[in-house]
Design an enzyme around this catalytic site. Structure first.
Site, PDB file in Angstrom:
ATOM      1  N   ASN A  16      13.785  19.882   1.223  1.00 29.50           N
ATOM      2  CA  ASN A  16      13.055  19.972  -0.046  1.00 29.50           C
ATOM      3  C   ASN A  16      13.118  21.420  -0.561  1.00 29.50           C
ATOM      4  OD1 ASN A  16      10.812  20.547  -1.754  1.00 29.50           O
ATOM      5  ND2 ASN A  16       9.729  18.752  -0.990  1.00 29.50           N
ATOM      6  N   ASP A  75       4.318  19.466   8.794  1.00 26.52           N
ATOM      7  CA  ASP A  75       3.971  18.077   8.539  1.00 26.52           C
ATOM      8  C   ASP A  75       2.537  18.067   8.044  1.00 26.52           C
ATOM      9  OD1 ASP A  75       5.117  15.410   8.629  1.00 26.52           O
ATOM     10  OD2 ASP A  75       3.422  14.940   9.905  1.00 26.52           O
ATOM     11  N   SER A  76       2.277  17.257   7.042  1.00 29.54           N
ATOM     12  CA  SER A  76       0.936  17.287   6.456  1.00 29.54           C
ATOM     13  C   SER A  76       0.537  15.910   5.975  1.00 29.54           C
ATOM     14  CB  SER A  76       0.913  18.284   5.290  1.00 29.54           C
ATOM     15  OG  SER A  76       1.875  17.904   4.329  1.00 29.54           O
ATOM     16  N   PHE A 166       0.233  18.150  -6.717  1.00 37.95           N
ATOM     17  CA  PHE A 166       1.147  17.050  -6.402  1.00 37.95           C
ATOM     18  C   PHE A 166       0.430  16.064  -5.477  1.00 37.95           C
ATOM     19  CE2 PHE A 166       2.182  17.930  -1.934  1.00 37.95           C
ATOM     20  CZ  PHE A 166       1.660  19.202  -1.793  1.00 37.95           C
ATOM     21  N   GLY A 167       1.130  14.978  -5.152  1.00 36.55           N
ATOM     22  CA  GLY A 167       0.623  14.024  -4.167  1.00 36.55           C
ATOM     23  C   GLY A 167      -0.800  13.568  -4.459  1.00 36.55           C
ATOM     24  N   TYR A 168      -1.679  13.691  -3.448  1.00 37.35           N
ATOM     25  CA  TYR A 168      -3.052  13.182  -3.526  1.00 37.35           C
ATOM     26  C   TYR A 168      -4.031  14.215  -4.110  1.00 37.35           C
ATOM     27  CZ  TYR A 168      -1.602   9.344  -0.333  1.00 37.35           C
ATOM     28  OH  TYR A 168      -0.998   8.253   0.245  1.00 37.35           O
TER      29      TYR A 168
HETATM   30  P1  IMP Z   1       5.218  15.502   4.507  1.00 38.22           P
HETATM   31  O1  IMP Z   1       4.419  16.558   5.178  1.00 38.22           O
HETATM   32  O2  IMP Z   1       6.338  16.046   3.700  1.00 38.22           O
HETATM   33  O3  IMP Z   1       5.608  14.398   5.460  1.00 38.22           O
HETATM   34  O4  IMP Z   1       4.316  14.776   3.404  1.00 38.22           O
HETATM   35  C1  IMP Z   1       2.953  14.654   3.496  1.00 38.22           C
HETATM   36  C2  IMP Z   1       2.346  14.036   2.253  1.00 38.22           C
HETATM   37  O5  IMP Z   1       0.963  14.397   2.265  1.00 38.22           O
HETATM   38  C3  IMP Z   1       2.880  14.578   0.939  1.00 38.22           C
HETATM   39  O6  IMP Z   1       3.922  13.805   0.456  1.00 38.22           O
HETATM   40  C4  IMP Z   1       1.649  14.492   0.024  1.00 38.22           C
HETATM   41  O7  IMP Z   1       1.527  13.241  -0.540  1.00 38.22           O
HETATM   42  C5  IMP Z   1       0.490  14.645   0.976  1.00 38.22           C
HETATM   43  N1  IMP Z   1       0.015  16.034   0.897  1.00 38.22           N
HETATM   44  C6  IMP Z   1       0.196  17.030   1.798  1.00 38.22           C
HETATM   45  N2  IMP Z   1      -0.345  18.176   1.355  1.00 38.22           N
HETATM   46  C7  IMP Z   1      -0.870  17.899   0.149  1.00 38.22           C
HETATM   47  C8  IMP Z   1      -1.546  18.694  -0.826  1.00 38.22           C
HETATM   48  O8  IMP Z   1      -1.765  19.911  -0.702  1.00 38.22           O
HETATM   49  N3  IMP Z   1      -1.920  18.043  -1.938  1.00 38.22           N
HETATM   50  C9  IMP Z   1      -1.695  16.727  -2.166  1.00 38.22           C
HETATM   51  N4  IMP Z   1      -1.052  15.954  -1.299  1.00 38.22           N
HETATM   52  C10 IMP Z   1      -0.643  16.531  -0.151  1.00 38.22           C
END
Ligand code: IMP
Length: 208
Positions: A16, A75-76, A166-168
């Site tokens: 990414n 990872d998050s 972004f995301g949530y």
């Molecule tokens: P990964 O760590 O790329 O596997 O994705 C973890 C998912 O958690 C992301 O695609 C987001 O949807 C969500 N996420 C992680 N950190 C945040 C944030 O700071 N804000 C909103 N969503 C988050």
């Protein structure tokens, strides 16, 4: 004592471009040259772990082994207390559109709505406490590793509010604030986020 990075090249185990840019900006002032796993043509392993730590280590180790360099992965995700920590490591997966739902891709409104639907099934009194988690894993090619964890506690709110982030972000109200992460100024979010906490721990131990 944890092994230190020193100066030199570090592979960021991500394909990414946004993540690479953000992580490079945080580490390059410490003399580290960041390379992306994508630009080195390294494989993207399946995230088969059931915890953030396991998945961060899977990604960091895969890049370290394939490149012979130290690698960093993150990872998050969002863990909702009343849902026993879900979506957790499946936070991104819950946004995955199925083939029969139209164009493939991610639908964050659908993912946030799934969490809301599950909370409503629990009844109006279900607690809405939740937390964003971030794990950073460093892996050396000889198998040594270090892990740094950050957490941002808050409340899951509905309907979503705000257009930043972004995301949530639109459904997450951090403790001590009334605005969602998507309504806060990005600099304010970055000062209190789960990712910021994990990075502070990494920088303190590796470069402090
Ligand atoms: P990964 O760590 O790329 O596997 O994705 C973890 C998912 O958690 C992301 O695609 C987001 O949807 C969500 N996420 C992680 N950190 C945040 C944030 O700071 N804000 C909103 N969503 C988050």
């Amino acid at each position: 004592m944890t092994r230190r990075l020193g100066s030199g090249s570090l592979v960021i185990a991500t394909h990414n471009a946004g993540k690479l840019k953000e992580i490079s900006a945080l580490l390059e002032p410490h003399g580290v040259k960041c390379l992306s796993a994508g630009s080195l043509g390294l494989p993207e392993p399946a995230e088969t772990g059931t915890t953030f730590v396991q998945n961060a280590l899977i990604k960091a180790r895969a890049s370290a082994e394939a490149s012979g360099l130290v690698a960093l992965a993150d990872d998050s995700g969002l863990a909702v207390d009343a849902l026993d920590g879900r979506p957790g490591v499946y936070t991104a997966d819950w946004a995955e559109r199925q083939w029969f739902e139209g164009e493939p891709g991610r639908d964050w409104y659908m993912a946030m709505g799934k969490v809301e639907g599950m909370l409503q099934e629990k009844g109006g009194g279900a607690p809405r406490s939740c937390a964003f988690h971030c794990v950073l894993a460093l892996a050396w090619p000889d198998g040594e590793y270090a892990v740094y964890e950050g957490k941002a506690p808050g409340t899951f709110t509905w309907p979503p509010r705000g257009t930043m982030g972004f995301g949530y972000d639109p459904v997450f109200v951090p403790v001590g604030r009334e605005q969602t992460f998507a309504e806060l100024d990005p600099a304010e979010k970055h000062a209190i986020s789960h990712r910021a906490e994990a990075f502070k721990k990494l920088v303190a131990e590796q470069f402090g």
